[in-house]
Design a protein around this motif. Structure first.
Motif, mmCIF file in Angstrom:
data_model
loop_
_atom_site.group_PDB
_atom_site.id
_atom_site.type_symbol
_atom_site.label_atom_id
_atom_site.label_comp_id
_atom_site.label_asym_id
_atom_site.label_seq_id
_atom_site.Cartn_x
_atom_site.Cartn_y
_atom_site.Cartn_z
ATOM 1 N N LEU A 565 113.218 0.174 35.454
ATOM 2 C CA LEU A 565 111.762 -0.001 35.365
ATOM 3 C C LEU A 565 111.392 -1.369 35.925
ATOM 4 O O LEU A 565 111.742 -2.397 35.337
ATOM 5 C CB LEU A 565 111.278 0.111 33.914
ATOM 6 C CG LEU A 565 111.386 1.472 33.232
ATOM 7 C CD1 LEU A 565 110.755 1.408 31.846
ATOM 8 C CD2 LEU A 565 110.719 2.551 34.060
ATOM 9 N N ASP A 566 110.691 -1.378 37.045
ATOM 10 C CA ASP A 566 110.193 -2.632 37.623
ATOM 11 C C ASP A 566 108.894 -2.991 36.919
ATOM 12 O O ASP A 566 107.870 -2.321 37.088
ATOM 13 C CB ASP A 566 109.969 -2.452 39.124
ATOM 14 C CG ASP A 566 109.531 -3.754 39.792
ATOM 15 O OD1 ASP A 566 109.407 -4.771 39.089
ATOM 16 O OD2 ASP A 566 109.307 -3.740 41.021
ATOM 17 N N MET A 567 108.899 -4.063 36.125
ATOM 18 C CA MET A 567 107.749 -4.462 35.309
ATOM 19 C C MET A 567 107.067 -5.706 35.866
ATOM 20 O O MET A 567 106.390 -6.431 35.144
ATOM 21 C CB MET A 567 108.197 -4.690 33.867
ATOM 22 C CG MET A 567 108.874 -3.492 33.235
ATOM 23 S SD MET A 567 109.354 -3.738 31.515
ATOM 24 C CE MET A 567 107.764 -3.748 30.700
ATOM 25 N N THR A 568 107.237 -5.942 37.170
ATOM 26 C CA THR A 568 106.631 -7.130 37.783
ATOM 27 C C THR A 568 105.119 -7.144 37.593
ATOM 28 O O THR A 568 104.515 -8.201 37.357
ATOM 29 C CB THR A 568 106.961 -7.176 39.281
ATOM 30 O OG1 THR A 568 108.385 -7.186 39.443
ATOM 31 C CG2 THR A 568 106.370 -8.413 39.932
ATOM 32 N N ALA A 569 104.475 -5.973 37.703
ATOM 33 C CA ALA A 569 103.012 -5.892 37.608
ATOM 34 C C ALA A 569 102.521 -5.758 36.173
ATOM 35 O O ALA A 569 101.314 -5.692 35.940
ATOM 36 C CB ALA A 569 102.499 -4.715 38.440
ATOM 37 N N VAL A 570 103.426 -5.699 35.206
ATOM 38 C CA VAL A 570 103.029 -5.569 33.800
ATOM 39 C C VAL A 570 102.741 -6.968 33.263
ATOM 40 O O VAL A 570 103.644 -7.666 32.791
ATOM 41 C CB VAL A 570 104.122 -4.865 32.973
ATOM 42 C CG1 VAL A 570 103.673 -4.708 31.522
ATOM 43 C CG2 VAL A 570 104.442 -3.505 33.575
ATOM 44 N N GLY A 571 101.482 -7.366 33.341
ATOM 45 C CA GLY A 571 101.122 -8.720 32.935
ATOM 46 C C GLY A 571 101.081 -8.919 31.440
ATOM 47 O O GLY A 571 101.206 -10.042 30.952
ATOM 48 N N ASN A 572 100.916 -7.815 30.689
ATOM 49 C CA ASN A 572 100.830 -7.946 29.231
ATOM 50 C C ASN A 572 101.244 -6.629 28.600
ATOM 51 O O ASN A 572 101.295 -5.588 29.262
ATOM 52 C CB ASN A 572 99.411 -8.326 28.804
ATOM 53 C CG ASN A 572 99.405 -9.124 27.512
ATOM 54 O OD1 ASN A 572 100.300 -8.990 26.673
ATOM 55 N ND2 ASN A 572 98.397 -9.973 27.344
ATOM 56 N N ILE A 573 101.530 -6.691 27.323
ATOM 57 C CA ILE A 573 101.946 -5.506 26.584
ATOM 58 C C ILE A 573 101.539 -5.696 25.134
ATOM 59 O O ILE A 573 101.577 -6.823 24.615
ATOM 60 C CB ILE A 573 103.473 -5.293 26.722
ATOM 61 C CG1 ILE A 573 103.883 -3.927 26.178
ATOM 62 C CG2 ILE A 573 104.240 -6.405 26.055
ATOM 63 C CD1 ILE A 573 105.339 -3.565 26.488
ATOM 64 N N ASP A 574 101.089 -4.616 24.488
ATOM 65 C CA ASP A 574 100.745 -4.725 23.064
ATOM 66 C C ASP A 574 101.805 -4.000 22.241
ATOM 67 O O ASP A 574 102.817 -3.524 22.765
ATOM 68 C CB ASP A 574 99.336 -4.195 22.799
ATOM 69 C CG ASP A 574 99.207 -2.697 23.061
ATOM 70 O OD1 ASP A 574 100.207 -2.067 23.455
ATOM 71 O OD2 ASP A 574 98.094 -2.162 22.884
ATOM 72 N N THR A 575 101.570 -3.894 20.932
ATOM 73 C CA THR A 575 102.583 -3.298 20.056
ATOM 74 C C THR A 575 102.799 -1.820 20.374
ATOM 75 O O THR A 575 103.924 -1.315 20.248
ATOM 76 C CB THR A 575 102.164 -3.459 18.590
ATOM 77 O OG1 THR A 575 100.830 -2.949 18.411
ATOM 78 C CG2 THR A 575 102.192 -4.923 18.183
ATOM 79 N N SER A 576 101.737 -1.124 20.783
ATOM 80 C CA SER A 576 101.904 0.277 21.184
ATOM 81 C C SER A 576 102.785 0.375 22.418
ATOM 82 O O SER A 576 103.617 1.288 22.529
ATOM 83 C CB SER A 576 100.534 0.908 21.465
ATOM 84 O OG SER A 576 99.722 0.914 20.321
ATOM 85 N N GLY A 577 102.613 -0.567 23.351
ATOM 86 C CA GLY A 577 103.446 -0.583 24.547
ATOM 87 C C GLY A 577 104.901 -0.869 24.220
ATOM 88 O O GLY A 577 105.821 -0.270 24.807
ATOM 89 N N ILE A 578 105.124 -1.789 23.272
ATOM 90 C CA ILE A 578 106.503 -2.096 22.868
ATOM 91 C C ILE A 578 107.154 -0.872 22.240
ATOM 92 O O ILE A 578 108.323 -0.550 22.517
ATOM 93 C CB ILE A 578 106.504 -3.286 21.892
ATOM 94 C CG1 ILE A 578 106.056 -4.560 22.623
ATOM 95 C CG2 ILE A 578 107.881 -3.477 21.271
ATOM 96 C CD1 ILE A 578 105.855 -5.742 21.712
#
Length: 656
Positions: A565-578
């Motif tokens: 998973l390339d997460m370069t563009a994932v600037g933020n994540i919340d608890t649901s994302g985790i």
């Protein structure tokens, strides 16, 4: 985070790069930084740093009163240019002001009042050198439409007038509040496509409503939709006045010809700028000499001399009409802000200087508050007047002061001369101005570039023309917000492939020569991961895995072993994302596969670390680049395999 080692056949090779977890920061520091970036991206306080108290006081005054900054550098040459520009835009402002006041169902004299006080306020507080302040057709139409639903301007003109002042006051309070609270980004929800469609629809409605003046009709519908207007026009064919129609068509043709000529020869811009005032003068002479007012041609009538009377005591601040005034003020305020700031920024780019959007909001707000106290209705920076100001060679906001002084002399001495001005000429002036707002070229460009933006544009247009101005605006904004929500809720994911003879990985749909890596599925997530899209991403990643395994079975290639998973563009994540990443990890492991993460951002790494998800995934499965991740996976595919009983303390893999 510790280094991750791989065991090659005869030696340990340490990984060169690693993804590091940012050092922990105090919550208050992080919160204040986020607050600053949200509301103060331009950092207006930077100029106050390391300055003595007296200097900070002067800079503070200059921030709220920009004229204090440029006034000391003002020269006689600047004044010569501003004088010519100011007189030129005054010749346009006088007939337009009278016309737009009639469009708002207000006394014509209010159009002149509104071209006197607000420009003076803006000249002191505005940051644009080219914006020419005045009334605009769209805000006038909105005022007539929204207030007309509550109070009939003919049956109760006094209450209607007072509500117009009150709506202007609340528009000013709303605009100034947005600027002071740094909430200008709210206006950004009016996208370019929305404004193009809304303006074109409003222009169409305004032009259709001018058929009342062109045909000399006394009774007309209060509705703004095209069906009501056309029904009203064609149900009164016996009331049509050919004298008024001929006069209106002649002046409309004259205005269009002068505009076309000035557009083809920009040096003669003043011909188009002077055409409305010339039409008023010629129309008044024709009526005076032929006594056309006795043959169905309506005239303005008496305009009282004198400057703006105070209206602060006329504001309606009690039920039952207060809600209508507030609603009208907020909606007209948003529209006028969007138009004024867009116009100001456009001309500032031509001259290569910067205008502060929040300063402009404060300036617009204060000039409308002052206007509501002095018998004015809503003003902003109209494009037509600002374009004339720019072409006339204005240097500073002093051109607004010159225009205001010219209007002041008109109010003191010249208003009786407008007695015989035919309303049909005002209708022709409005129609000629509105035709410029129907930007069909921009609509075609939207169709060519982005079909969804074109749908937003046409929705706004159809909503205004067949519904009402408010309905069209609500539809366009709702569709624009729906698009934003779709972008958030359905982010794009791509399968990446390797470009031949390189270490570069790109979207296989965009780059046809990019090929997949045997045994490895590389996916890119192109948005932050939030509660709104976490379920979708989990399902989409699972589907990508299913599709890849089906493709492998049919082609007989190396079985799938790794999901990157390339997460370069994932600037933020919340608890649901985790939680989603954790669930994806479990789904992948149940299939006998290994999850590999690439380049999670600093904020993402902090949250993954705090949630202990990094330990579950394993630091050795987090890489800085896709190439590095693929290299590590390829090595394990060909020479060794992961051992769940890995020695966590050493961070090594046992050779197979």
């Amino acid at each position: 985070m510790g280094n991750t080692d791989y065991v090659y056949p005869s030696e340990n090779v340490e990984r060169t790069h690693r993804v590091e977890i940012p050092p922990p920061q105090p919550f208050i520091k992080t919160f204040l930084y986020t607050l600053k970036e949200t509301f103060f991206p331009d950092d207006p306080l930077r100029q106050f740093k390391n300055q003595p108290a007296s200097r900070r006081f002067i800079l503070g005054l200059q921030y709220f009163l920009p004229f204090l900054e440029w006034a000391p550098r003002y020269t006689l040459n600047f004044f010569k240019s501003d004088l010519i520009a100011g007189i030129t835009i005054a010749s346009l402002a006088i007939p337009q002001g009278i016309s737009y006041a009639k469009l708002a169902n207000l006394p014509p004299i209010l159009g002149l009042y509104s071209s006197f006080v607000p420009p003076l306020v803006y000249a002191l507080m505005g940051s644009s050198r080219d914006l020419a302040v005045g009334t605009v057709a769209v805000a006038s139409l909105l005022t007539a439409s929204m207030l007309g639903n509550e109070v009939d301007a003919n049956e109760n003109p006094t209450l209607y007038l007072h509500l117009a002042f009150t709506a202007t006051f609340f528009a000013g309070v709303f605009e100034a509040s947005l600027g002071l609270l740094r909430l200008g980004f709210i206006v950004d929800f009016l996208s370019h496509a929305t404004i193009v469609g809304f303006m074109a629809g409003a222009a169409t409605v305004v032009c259709l409503q001018q058929l009342k003046g062109i045909l000399g009709l006394e009774h007309f519908t209060h509705g703004t939709d095209v069906v009501s207007v056309l029904r009203s026009v064609f149900s009164q064919t016996h009331e049509w006045r050919w004298e008024s129609g001929v006069l209106g068509c002649c002046f409309l043709l004259f205005l269009l010809i002068t505009r076309y000529f000035s557009k083809k020869r920009p040096k003669f811009f003043w011909i188009s700028a002077m055409a409305p005032l010339t039409s008023v003068i010629l129309g008044s002479l024709v009526v005076y000499l032929t006594h056309a007012e006795k043959h169905g041609v309506e005239v303005i009538g008496h305009l009282k001399k004198g400057l703006n009377p105070l209206s602060i005591t006329d504001l309606v601040l009690a039920p039952p009409h207060l809600t209508t005034a507030i609603k009208t003020g907020i909606i007209t305020g948003i529209i006028s802000l969007a138009e004024g700031i867009a116009v100001g920024r456009s001309f500032s780019m031509f001259k290569n200087y910067h205008i502060d959007g929040n300063k402009e909001m404060i300036a617009f707000g204060m000039m409308n508050i002052a206007g509501s106290f002095t018998s004015c209705y809503l003003t902003t920076g109209p494009f037509s007047r600002s374009a004339v100001n720019y072409n006339a060679g204005c240097k500073t906001a002093v051109s607004n002061i010159v225009m205001a002084i010219t209007v002041m002399f008109t109010l003191l001495f010249l208003t009786p001369l407008f007695h015989y001005t035919p309303l049909v000429v005002l209708s022709a002036i409005i129609i000629s101005a509105m035709l410029g707002l129907v930007d069909y070229e921009a609509a075609m460009h939207l169709w060519k570039v982005d079909k969804f933006d074109f749908i937003v544009c046409m929705s706004a247009y159809v909503g205004v023309v067949f519904g009402s101005v408010e309905i069209g605006l609500v539809i366009a904004v709702a569709i624009s917000l729906l698009r934003v929500l779709l972008f958030v809720a359905r982010p794009r994911t791509f399968v990446l492939g390797n470009l031949p003879n390189s270490m570069i990985y790109r979207n296989v749909e965009q780059y046809q020569n990019a090929h997949s890596v045997p045994g490895i599925l590389i996916l890119e997530i192109d948005a932050p991961i939030y509660f709104a899209n976490s379920n979708y991403l989990r399902e989409r990643i699972t589907r990508w895995i299913d599709e890849e395994e089906d493709r492998i079975k049919s082609s007989g290639e190396t079985s799938l072993q790794y999901v990157v998973l390339d997460m370069t563009a994932v600037g933020n994540i919340d608890t649901s994302g985790i939680s989603m990443v954790d669930e994806v990890k479990k789904i992948i492991e149940r299939r006998g596969l290994q999850l590999v993460l690439v380049n999670p951002g600093g904020e993402v790494m902090k949250k993954l670390n705090k949630s202990e998800l990094i330990e579950k995934i394993g630091q050795q499965w987090i890489h800085l680049t896709v190439a590095e991740a693929v290299g590590a996976c390829n090595f394990l595919l060909h020479s060794c395999k992961p051992n769940p009983s890995k020695d966590e303390s050493s961070g090594t893999w046992n050779n197979v």
